[in-house]
Design a protein around this motif. Structure first.
Motif, PDB file in Angstrom:
ATOM      1  N   SER A 113      18.080  93.549  30.039  1.00 19.64           N
ATOM      2  CA  SER A 113      17.484  93.262  31.768  1.00 19.64           C
ATOM      3  C   SER A 113      19.099  92.873  32.483  1.00 19.64           C
ATOM      4  O   SER A 113      19.202  92.937  33.253  1.00 19.64           O
ATOM      5  CB  SER A 113      15.787  93.411  31.767  1.00 19.64           C
ATOM      6  N   GLY A 114      19.584  92.007  32.061  1.00 18.99           N
ATOM      7  CA  GLY A 114      20.287  90.832  32.272  1.00 18.99           C
ATOM      8  C   GLY A 114      19.252  89.582  33.209  1.00 18.99           C
ATOM      9  O   GLY A 114      20.399  88.624  33.384  1.00 18.99           O
ATOM     10  N   ALA A 115      18.274  89.291  32.474  1.00 18.67           N
ATOM     11  CA  ALA A 115      17.597  88.261  32.646  1.00 18.67           C
ATOM     12  C   ALA A 115      18.193  87.178  31.278  1.00 18.67           C
ATOM     13  O   ALA A 115      18.376  87.598  30.911  1.00 18.67           O
ATOM     14  CB  ALA A 115      16.468  88.570  32.494  1.00 18.67           C
ATOM     15  N   LEU A 116      17.490  86.127  32.565  1.00 20.69           N
ATOM     16  CA  LEU A 116      17.963  84.992  31.325  1.00 20.69           C
ATOM     17  C   LEU A 116      16.806  84.097  30.344  1.00 20.69           C
ATOM     18  O   LEU A 116      16.259  83.789  31.434  1.00 20.69           O
ATOM     19  CB  LEU A 116      19.258  83.447  32.020  1.00 20.69           C
ATOM     20  N   ARG A 117      17.426  84.402  28.973  1.00 21.33           N
ATOM     21  CA  ARG A 117      16.482  83.165  27.877  1.00 21.33           C
ATOM     22  C   ARG A 117      16.675  82.087  27.792  1.00 21.33           C
ATOM     23  O   ARG A 117      17.890  81.875  27.522  1.00 21.33           O
ATOM     24  CB  ARG A 117      16.157  84.233  27.051  1.00 21.33           C
ATOM     25  N   PRO A 118      16.030  81.177  27.758  1.00 23.98           N
ATOM     26  CA  PRO A 118      15.292  79.857  27.481  1.00 23.98           C
ATOM     27  C   PRO A 118      16.851  78.927  25.828  1.00 23.98           C
ATOM     28  O   PRO A 118      16.945  80.017  25.624  1.00 23.98           O
ATOM     29  CB  PRO A 118      14.908  78.572  27.094  1.00 23.98           C
ATOM     30  N   VAL A 119      17.677  78.494  26.332  1.00 24.45           N
ATOM     31  CA  VAL A 119      18.513  78.073  24.582  1.00 24.45           C
ATOM     32  C   VAL A 119      17.803  76.321  24.362  1.00 24.45           C
ATOM     33  O   VAL A 119      17.201  75.911  25.352  1.00 24.45           O
ATOM     34  CB  VAL A 119      20.094  77.971  25.237  1.00 24.45           C
ATOM     35  N   ARG A 120      18.807  76.390  23.254  1.00 17.86           N
ATOM     36  CA  ARG A 120      18.335  75.508  22.718  1.00 17.86           C
ATOM     37  C   ARG A 120      19.115  73.819  22.891  1.00 17.86           C
ATOM     38  O   ARG A 120      20.587  74.132  23.182  1.00 17.86           O
ATOM     39  CB  ARG A 120      18.404  75.519  20.847  1.00 17.86           C
ATOM     40  N   ALA A 121      18.674  72.408  22.854  1.00 14.10           N
ATOM     41  CA  ALA A 121      19.342  71.769  23.248  1.00 14.10           C
ATOM     42  C   ALA A 121      20.167  71.588  24.462  1.00 14.10           C
ATOM     43  O   ALA A 121      21.311  71.390  24.602  1.00 14.10           O
ATOM     44  CB  ALA A 121      20.621  71.783  21.994  1.00 14.10           C
ATOM     45  N   SER A 122      19.763  72.319  25.512  1.00 13.36           N
ATOM     46  CA  SER A 122      20.094  72.492  27.062  1.00 13.36           C
ATOM     47  C   SER A 122      19.701  70.528  27.468  1.00 13.36           C
ATOM     48  O   SER A 122      21.325  70.472  28.228  1.00 13.36           O
ATOM     49  CB  SER A 122      19.210  72.533  27.946  1.00 13.36           C
ATOM     50  N   PRO A 159      20.244  76.236  37.659  1.00 10.60           N
ATOM     51  CA  PRO A 159      19.307  77.633  37.633  1.00 10.60           C
ATOM     52  C   PRO A 159      19.615  78.444  37.660  1.00 10.60           C
ATOM     53  O   PRO A 159      19.409  78.523  38.585  1.00 10.60           O
ATOM     54  CB  PRO A 159      17.879  76.470  37.112  1.00 10.60           C
ATOM     55  N   ALA A 160      19.123  79.394  36.535  1.00  8.81           N
ATOM     56  CA  ALA A 160      19.547  80.987  37.571  1.00  8.81           C
ATOM     57  C   ALA A 160      18.483  81.682  36.060  1.00  8.81           C
ATOM     58  O   ALA A 160      18.368  81.146  35.380  1.00  8.81           O
ATOM     59  CB  ALA A 160      20.737  81.430  36.926  1.00  8.81           C
ATOM     60  N   GLU A 161      17.702  82.710  37.058  1.00  5.97           N
ATOM     61  CA  GLU A 161      17.247  83.300  36.458  1.00  5.97           C
ATOM     62  C   GLU A 161      17.686  84.490  35.823  1.00  5.97           C
ATOM     63  O   GLU A 161      17.097  85.760  34.646  1.00  5.97           O
ATOM     64  CB  GLU A 161      15.684  84.249  37.301  1.00  5.97           C
ATOM     65  N   SER A 162      19.158  85.081  36.241  1.00  9.28           N
ATOM     66  CA  SER A 162      19.208  86.201  35.484  1.00  9.28           C
ATOM     67  C   SER A 162      20.741  86.279  35.493  1.00  9.28           C
ATOM     68  O   SER A 162      21.456  85.068  36.257  1.00  9.28           O
ATOM     69  CB  SER A 162      18.669  88.012  36.443  1.00  9.28           C
ATOM     70  N   LEU A 163      21.914  87.700  35.100  1.00  8.86           N
ATOM     71  CA  LEU A 163      22.952  87.215  35.351  1.00  8.86           C
ATOM     72  C   LEU A 163      23.297  87.514  36.762  1.00  8.86           C
ATOM     73  O   LEU A 163      24.158  87.273  37.565  1.00  8.86           O
ATOM     74  CB  LEU A 163      23.509  88.437  34.346  1.00  8.86           C
ATOM     75  N   LEU A 164      22.663  88.716  37.563  1.00 13.03           N
ATOM     76  CA  LEU A 164      22.648  89.024  38.815  1.00 13.03           C
ATOM     77  C   LEU A 164      22.519  87.807  39.736  1.00 13.03           C
ATOM     78  O   LEU A 164      23.632  88.160  40.305  1.00 13.03           O
ATOM     79  CB  LEU A 164      21.601  90.042  39.468  1.00 13.03           C
ATOM     80  N   GLN A 165      21.915  87.155  39.925  1.00  5.69           N
ATOM     81  CA  GLN A 165      21.860  85.819  40.080  1.00  5.69           C
ATOM     82  C   GLN A 165      22.957  85.140  39.769  1.00  5.69           C
ATOM     83  O   GLN A 165      23.338  84.562  41.555  1.00  5.69           O
ATOM     84  CB  GLN A 165      20.665  84.698  39.419  1.00  5.69           C
ATOM     85  N   VAL A 166      23.653  84.433  38.588  1.00  2.92           N
ATOM     86  CA  VAL A 166      24.453  84.226  38.721  1.00  2.92           C
ATOM     87  C   VAL A 166      25.934  84.623  39.959  1.00  2.92           C
ATOM     88  O   VAL A 166      26.657  83.877  40.457  1.00  2.92           O
ATOM     89  CB  VAL A 166      25.153  84.078  37.489  1.00  2.92           C
TER      90      VAL A 166
END
Length: 505
Positions: A113-122, A159-166
């Motif tokens: 859907s374009g939402a951003l999910r967390p990644v490891r080792a930020s 921080p961003a919640e989605s690709l659209l927000q970026v």
């Protein structure tokens, strides 16, 4: 058709080397190719990125899309490159301006859907960006990772919640549409450790735990079931002084790599207690893409191995080098990964298979052969690297029912902190970490004490390592007594722990 270049980060042990994401669009039959030693999860980003771009209201280019992740010889794993790849495609196709992209680094996994999910080792990635010394370099990543990444002082985290927000951050003229920086949060956890006041009796074991905490020494507790070995070990972190900023950051970065970091535990001493079925890889780290094991996740904290003889002997043997070096090197065919492991080993075991050898309450049912076989599961070289053996006897009925309140962790911790302050003022490290040359100059005993130590060495046939560990242990006992001179009393107490160790082995 065009070219766009963005920045991201890979992982190589505790380091987060820079990765340049180059996206090129060309005429030809529709194709989407990712090159640059990408693992399966990176190659799968083609489908995630395509769907995320469509569902965010953008057009996916119809030509040939080539994504290069440079340098080509650095392995790339996880979905962290989804966001920079998607932004690169939009920038190369003219749907996103490129004027500000070079001031940012990007990481984030995209949903369909374009939402951003967390990644490891930020945290490791944020720390690597901070080390560049470029105060203008910012980092855009998923909102769920922002608090962790912002623990690095002066880091510019958006921080961003989605690709659209970026995309709105770079295209909108409305200031409210731009991403808001997450400020650093350095409030350390005060911790809620179990208190030593819960422990009844066991005065000798409590004294041993105080010495272990004061000097950073390893210890092996031996006693029957229910004597309180695990209870004592669980309370040891409460005696240790708070971590400084450098220790907190290193510990958090390692835990972030393992995916187990909790922002609420920032600055808290880790306590790891793996089950005895743990493999060697689980204990020291490893895997195709090397990850930290329990000894690294316990960095600057306590590693507790309960039921020590139940661990596979080959698993225990891998502890020998990390116990002395303070780091572990995971070697693979193409690369090496180095993880810190400045942990304090606390172990516990029963004296025999049934657990009641020497117990006045119950008779031992084990044969001498089974006892020797059980105790022999712990090798001499490993025992030689353990500073103290602590005998934990079973409590009597009167001691269990007595309502006497024991000394609290806060009182003991004050003495421990004072002793550690003496050590760091004198040598900038704990006594357990002293080198051979430092032992010779800082741990020289008085004449009578030296004679006592020489007699013990001759009788017990100690190795040079055991000799040095007794001196370090005596140095800690002297520091707790607020004296620079190591006397016969300090040496005698240290010998008792090593003597028990020698007798047990």
């Amino acid at each position: 058709m065009g070219l766009a270049v963005l920045r991201s980060r890979a992982l190589a042990g505790l380091a987060a080397p820079a990765v340049t994401v180059e996206v090129h669009l060309a005429n030809g039959l529709p194709a989407f190719t990712i090159v640059g030693l990408a693992e399966a999860e990176v190659r799968e980003s083609r489908d995630r990125v395509r769907a995320a771009i469509h569902n965010s209201g953008f057009d996916f280019p119809a030509g040939r899309v080539t994504v290069n992740l440079a340098p080509a010889d650095l392995p790339k794993e996880s979905g962290r490159f989804d966001l920079p790849i998607a932004l690169g495609i939009l920038a190369a196709s003219g749907q996103l301006p490129t004027t500000e992209l070079d001031r940012y680094e990007f990481a984030g996994e995209l949903s369909l859907s374009g939402a951003l999910r967390p990644v490891r080792a930020s945290l490791a990635m944020s720390y690597a960006i901070h080390q560049l010394g470029d105060s203008q370099r910012a980092f855009i990543l998923p909102k769920a990772n922002a608090a962790e990444a912002a623990l690095v002082g002066d880091a510019k985290i958006y921080p961003a919640e989605s690709l659209l927000q970026v995309c709105a951050h770079f295209t909108s003229n409305d200031p409210s549409a731009r991403l808001t920086r997450t400020l650093s949060s350095t409030n350390k956890s005060t911790g809620h450790y179990p208190d030593f006041s819960d422990v009844k009796g066991q005065h000798l074991a409590r004294r041993a735990m105080e010495i272990a905490a004061a000097g950073g020494h390893s210890a092996l507790m031996v006693g029957p079931p229910g004597a309180g070995k695990s209870m004592l070990a669980n309370r040891l972190p409460g005696l240790l002084p708070p971590m400084n900023d450098a220790e907190s950051l290193e510990t958090a970065a390692v835990q972030s790599l393992g995916g187990s970091f909790n922002v609420d535990h920032w600055g808290r001493r880790p306590f790891r207690a793996p089950h005895h079925t743990a493999s060697a890889v689980a204990l020291v780290g490893g895997g195709g893409q090397p990850r930290p094991g329990e000894i690294s996740l316990a960095n600057h904290g306590v590693l507790f191995l309960d039921e020590l003889p139940e661990f596979d002997r080959k698993v225990l043997e891998v502890l020998r080098e990390p116990l002395e070096s303070g780091h572990i090197t995971i070697s693979r065919a193409a690369r090496q990964s180095i993880f810190p492991c400045h942990f304090q080993l606390i172990a516990a075991m029963n004296p025999c298979p049934c657990g009641y050898l020497g117990d006045s309450r119950k008779n031992c049912r084990c044969t001498p052969e089974s006892i020797a076989r059980y105790q022999g599961k712990i090798s001499g070289p490993l025992l030689d690297r353990i500073d103290m053996l602590v005998s934990v006897a079973a409590l009597s009925t009167d001691e269990i029912l007595r309502s006497e309140i024991s000394e609290s962790s806060a009182v003991i911790a004050e003495r421990v902190t004072t002793a550690r302050t003496r050590q760091h003022t004198r040598q900038q490290k704990n006594n357990a970490a002293l080198t051979v040359k430092e032992i010779e100059s800082l741990c020289a005993p008085e004449a009578d004490a030296e004679n006592l130590l020489r007699a013990a060495m001759n009788k017990l046939q100690w190795s040079a390592r055991a000799y040095h560990r007794v001196l370090k242990l005596a140095r800690t006992i002297a520091d707790l007594a607020h004296t620079e001179q190591i006397s016969s009393a300090h040496i005698a107490e240290a010998i008792q722990y090593r003597r028990a160790l020698s007798t047990h082995s």
